[in-house]
Design a protein around this motif. Structure first.
Motif, mmCIF file in Angstrom:
data_model
loop_
_atom_site.group_PDB
_atom_site.id
_atom_site.type_symbol
_atom_site.label_atom_id
_atom_site.label_comp_id
_atom_site.label_asym_id
_atom_site.label_seq_id
_atom_site.Cartn_x
_atom_site.Cartn_y
_atom_site.Cartn_z
ATOM 1 N N ALA A 186 42.682 51.714 42.216
ATOM 2 C CA ALA A 186 42.720 50.264 42.453
ATOM 3 C C ALA A 186 41.279 49.876 42.254
ATOM 4 N N ARG B 64 40.352 50.309 38.620
ATOM 5 C CA ARG B 64 41.185 49.213 37.848
ATOM 6 C C ARG B 64 40.389 47.823 37.703
ATOM 7 N N ASN B 65 40.013 47.595 39.014
ATOM 8 C CA ASN B 65 39.197 46.140 39.276
ATOM 9 C C ASN B 65 38.164 46.034 38.449
ATOM 10 N N PHE C 170 43.611 44.116 32.305
ATOM 11 C CA PHE C 170 45.088 44.352 31.650
ATOM 12 C C PHE C 170 45.477 43.096 30.920
ATOM 13 N N ASN D 297 52.236 37.829 32.925
ATOM 14 C CA ASN D 297 51.948 37.994 34.137
ATOM 15 C C ASN D 297 51.130 37.238 35.096
ATOM 16 N N LEU D 298 51.144 35.857 34.963
ATOM 17 C CA LEU D 298 50.314 35.007 35.625
ATOM 18 C C LEU D 298 50.939 34.443 36.752
ATOM 19 N N LEU D 299 50.152 34.251 37.845
ATOM 20 C CA LEU D 299 51.038 33.898 39.170
ATOM 21 C C LEU D 299 51.250 32.229 38.910
ATOM 22 N N LEU E 219 41.466 36.046 40.302
ATOM 23 C CA LEU E 219 42.177 37.293 41.046
ATOM 24 C C LEU E 219 41.424 38.312 40.845
ATOM 25 N N PRO E 220 40.811 38.938 39.978
ATOM 26 C CA PRO E 220 40.404 40.244 39.962
ATOM 27 C C PRO E 220 39.057 40.207 40.945
ATOM 28 N N ILE F 243 38.419 38.335 43.315
ATOM 29 C CA ILE F 243 38.794 38.200 44.756
ATOM 30 C C ILE F 243 38.761 39.564 45.207
ATOM 31 N N TYR F 244 39.664 40.320 44.563
ATOM 32 C CA TYR F 244 39.605 42.002 45.175
ATOM 33 C C TYR F 244 38.574 42.544 44.580
ATOM 34 N N GLY G 130 32.607 36.085 45.638
ATOM 35 C CA GLY G 130 32.924 34.719 46.122
ATOM 36 C C GLY G 130 32.396 33.846 45.760
ATOM 37 N N GLY G 131 32.863 32.719 46.128
ATOM 38 C CA GLY G 131 32.032 31.456 46.102
ATOM 39 C C GLY G 131 31.795 30.767 44.716
ATOM 40 N N ARG H 123 32.083 33.312 41.529
ATOM 41 C CA ARG H 123 33.537 33.639 41.201
ATOM 42 C C ARG H 123 33.983 32.312 40.257
ATOM 43 N N ARG I 160 41.496 36.598 32.133
ATOM 44 C CA ARG I 160 41.569 37.473 33.496
ATOM 45 C C ARG I 160 41.206 38.834 33.237
ATOM 46 N N MET J 23 35.907 37.511 55.041
ATOM 47 C CA MET J 23 36.005 36.811 53.506
ATOM 48 C C MET J 23 37.234 37.290 52.943
ATOM 49 N N LYS J 24 37.730 38.306 52.884
ATOM 50 C CA LYS J 24 38.901 38.628 52.392
ATOM 51 C C LYS J 24 40.181 37.889 53.007
ATOM 52 N N LEU K 19 51.247 42.876 39.682
ATOM 53 C CA LEU K 19 50.188 42.410 38.962
ATOM 54 C C LEU K 19 48.671 42.408 40.075
ATOM 55 N N LYS L 118 48.036 44.445 42.398
ATOM 56 C CA LYS L 118 47.922 45.742 42.278
ATOM 57 C C LYS L 118 46.819 46.142 41.035
ATOM 58 N N ALA L 119 47.299 45.767 39.827
ATOM 59 C CA ALA L 119 47.009 46.184 38.771
ATOM 60 C C ALA L 119 45.468 45.706 38.418
ATOM 61 N N VAL L 120 45.195 44.531 39.224
ATOM 62 C CA VAL L 120 43.922 44.004 38.832
ATOM 63 C C VAL L 120 42.993 44.200 39.993
ATOM 64 N N GLY L 121 43.475 45.308 40.891
ATOM 65 C CA GLY L 121 42.332 45.779 41.885
ATOM 66 C C GLY L 121 42.871 45.674 43.206
ATOM 67 N N ALA L 122 43.920 44.932 43.666
ATOM 68 C CA ALA L 122 44.282 44.812 44.988
ATOM 69 C C ALA L 122 44.502 46.098 45.558
#
Lengths: 264, 414
Positions: free
Chosen positions: A88, A91-92, A97, A103-105, A116-117, A119-120, A124-125, A128, A164, B1-2, B323, B325-329
């Motif tokens: 993960a 990938r991040n 991808f 596959n948008l939210l 989103l990426p 965040i993971y 932050g702030g 981002r 993204r 934060m998370k 999704l 997970k794919a972007v890194g969760a």
């Protein structure tokens, strides 16, 4: 297997990759020893009919799955034996991808989708937001930051998805049938965007597709069949010139057929 | 934060499905609401009753003839031997019961009071002059009768607050006015402070007159020796810590005076305020257990509802999870997201429930007026914490499921 080897480390280096699924008593050999090198700045199409092992290959290249056997180095790092959470993180940081169905939210703004990426990734702030805005501007959606997916056209949604994919500055963008849900004119625009990103920013792009029109935008076409690489051919740079022609054609309203004839 | 990010994601997801979120919360809302409402009302009633008991006078012991637990006196073969004024004097004797600081006697019966043709039925308390001191009860107008009034058997009377309102509807100054008690003229010398209803009836709907006057002229209740009968002796104890000791002293004294044989039961009762409060406390304790059971059941049902909806939500949002997970969760990211969502559902439900219960308690106390519902901070905090914990507990399974989803399958899910 690399078609170009001038001492440079490939972004993707697959060595004798095998993937075996156990379906009850039956062993399914989806990949039977694949070797591919992809170098920085390349635009590669991985093609093949369904059941060829194309999807399995994409999952492994995208670090969504690990091979049963063989070695995969991404950016010089061995990623073939990593655990879920380590994958993960890879990938991040290293892969962006783009999917056929975007596959948008839903009910979430373009900006938040692109964030989103990050965040993971623990960014932050202000940084981002700034990076997400920059990515959206890059794909031409600087004026659609607060639009939600249902307020955007298919092409715009796919642009958000591309933003993204770009936002974490990945080593490679992995696009799975990115134009599969788009009409011909929009498809051309999206492919043109990919091409521009590659030309202007040197972004490595891997398309997984069975659409020959997509393949025409690539430097290189890798054909997979029965879990093996059937062919790995470089193409001339005509794709770029061709793409520009296609874009103009599309804008003028008589593109699709002309494009095909010219291209092939 | 998370975690903050996860909270934002969770709240957004809940807001996106408002109706469903509300329906899911309903179990928690009802459970928490009911508990808060009933607890607040219970507290209000408890405070009201405790205040009433406290209003009886501090450090007070009641001595009454007969055993309370033996049932109605009329059903017994031997009539209860009544208390007399001499008993009161003995209890008040410091050499016999050193911890009793003051005593008062009270003979209670029904009487009719009349003024200007207006007639009301009240409780008549024929007392010794020490009565207001022992009961810590003041007059609002005039003053209580004196020892002299008592010795001279004066026909004087004090009115309870409600009795005054009934007989003097215009609010006339009552002192030196004449009223008829059971047809006999009495001079009003004062009005007692309002106390409201309490154990043993509304004390404001009563009149107070000297025991001597009442027993010689009005009710004529004396025992065969010619001693005044009384219904109850009030004994003030010098210190709250000495109440058990005083109880023992009085018990010994009374047994001796009344000739109760060794091993025989007391033929009188000594009751402290604490005894009364303890009885009430037992009732309240049972009520609290009952409430706790309701709360537990409704929270359980609410929790199962949350689990159910979270499982549906995880299935519905399979692609979203894929999704992410794919972007890194990572697994923990997805786990935390869904746990927080379940907890948020429960916590928001809890907050709505608290508000609802509080409103209900306010409504009830407005409607019944007699007491004020008390919404305790501890009750609020406890219900919110428990509700959130329920959300957490029932969210674990769905969240775990979400976190284990394979991104490849999840992305392909239709």
């Amino acid at each position: 297997m690399a078609s170009r080897n001038n001492g440079e480390t490939p972004v993707v280096s697959l060595r004798d990759i095998k993937k075996i699924y156990q379906m009850g008593d039956v062993e399914v050999r989806a990949l039977r020893g694949v070797d591919i090198d992809i170098f920085a700045g390349e635009v590669v199409a991985i093609m093949g009919p369904s059941g060829s092992g194309k999807s399995t290959l994409m999952n492994i290249v995208g670090c969504l799955d690990v091979p049963s056997e063989g070695a995969y180095e991404l950016d010089g790092q061995d990623v073939s034996r990593l655990k879920d959470d380590q994958l993960a993180a890879i990938r991040n940081h290293k892969i962006g991808f783009v999917f056929q169905s975007f596959n948008l939210l839903p009910r979430t703004t373009a900006l938040a989708n692109v964030e989103l990426p990050l965040i993971y990734g623990g960014i932050g702030g202000r940084q981002r937001r700034q990076r997400a805005e920059d990515a959206l501007r890059l794909v031409g959606l600087g004026d659609r930051l607060d639009h939600k997916p249902n307020e955007l056209s298919g092409g715009q949604q796919q642009r958000v998805a591309i933003a993204r994919a770009l936002v974490n500055d990945p080593s490679m963008i992995l696009a799975d049938e990115p134009t599969g849900n788009l009409d011909t004119k929009t498809s051309v625009e999206i492919m043109e965007l990919f091409q521009r990103l590659n030309e202007e920013r040197g972004i490595t792009i891997v398309f997984v597709t069975h659409n020959p029109e997509t393949a025409e935008y690539c430097h290189r076409v890798v054909r997979v069949r029965d879990g093996l690489v059937e062919s790995d051919e470089r193409q001339t740079a005509t794709a770029g010139i061709y793409a520009h022609g296609a874009l103009h054609g599309a804008v003028n309203g008589h593109a699709p057929i002309a494009v095909k004839e010219k291209g092939v | 934060m998370k975690v903050i990010e996860a909270m934002r994601i969770a709240l957004r997801a809940l807001a996106a499905n408002k109706l469903r979120s509300i329906l899911t919360m309903l179990g928690i809302i009802i459970g928490v609401g009911a508990v808060i409402a009933l607890m607040s009302i219970g507290r209000g009633v408890e405070k009201y009753v405790t205040d009433q008991f406290a209003g009886l006078g501090s450090n007070l012991l009641f001595i009454a003839p007969g055993q309370i637990s033996e049932g109605p006196p009329t059903l017994r073969a031997n009539p209860v031997k009544s208390l007399t004024l001499a008993d009161m004097n003995a209890v008040g004797d410091r050499s016999l019961a050193p911890h009793v600081s003051a005593v008062a006697a009270d003979f209670q019966t029904r009487a009719t009071v009349e003024r200007n043709g207006k007639s009301v039925s009240v409780q008549a308390s024929a007392t010794t002059p020490s009565y207001p001191l022992v009961r810590s009860w003041k007059t609002t107008t005039g003053s209580y009768f004196s020892q002299l009034d008592s010795d001279e058997r004066q026909r004087v009377v004090l009115l309870g607050a409600d009795t005054y309102k009934d007989l003097f509807p215009n609010g006339d100054y009552p002192v030196d006015q004449t009223v008829q008690v059971n047809g006999m003229n009495f001079r009003v010398i004062g009005v007692m402070e309002g106390k409201g209803g309490g154990p043993g009836g509304n004390l404001d709907k009563s009149i107070f007159l000297p025991l001597t006057t009442a027993q010689d002229r009005l009710f004529k209740q004396k025992n065969p020796n010619g001693e005044y009968k009384i219904s109850v002796i009030y004994a003030s104890i010098d210190d709250a810590d000495n109440i058990p000791l005083a109880q023992e002293e009085i018990s010994q004294l009374m047994r001796e005076r009344r000739g109760v044989q060794y091993l025989d039961q007391d033929d009188f009762s000594i009751i402290s305020q604490n005894d009364l409060i303890a009885v009430f406390g037992d009732i309240l304790g049972a009520l609290t257990i009952f409430l706790g059971a309701i709360a537990a059941i409704s929270l359980l049902v609410g929790g199962i509802g949350i689990m159910n909806i979270m499982l549906v939500s995880v299935t519905e949002r399979t692609r979203e999870i894929g999704l992410r997970k794919a972007v890194g969760a990572k697994r923990a990211d997805v786990l935390i997201q869904f746990l927080i969502e379940a907890m948020a559902l429960a916590a928001v439900g809890g907050i709505i429930g608290v508000t609802l219960g509080w409103g209900l308690a306010r409504l009830v106390s407005t409607l019944f007026g007699e007491f004020q519902a008390v919404v305790g901070a501890d009750a609020v905090i406890t219900s919110l914490v428990v509700a959130t914990a329920v959300g957490l507990f029932f969210g674990i399974f769905p969240a775990y499921r979400a976190s284990r989803l394979n991104p490849i399958d999840a992305l392909r899910y239709e």
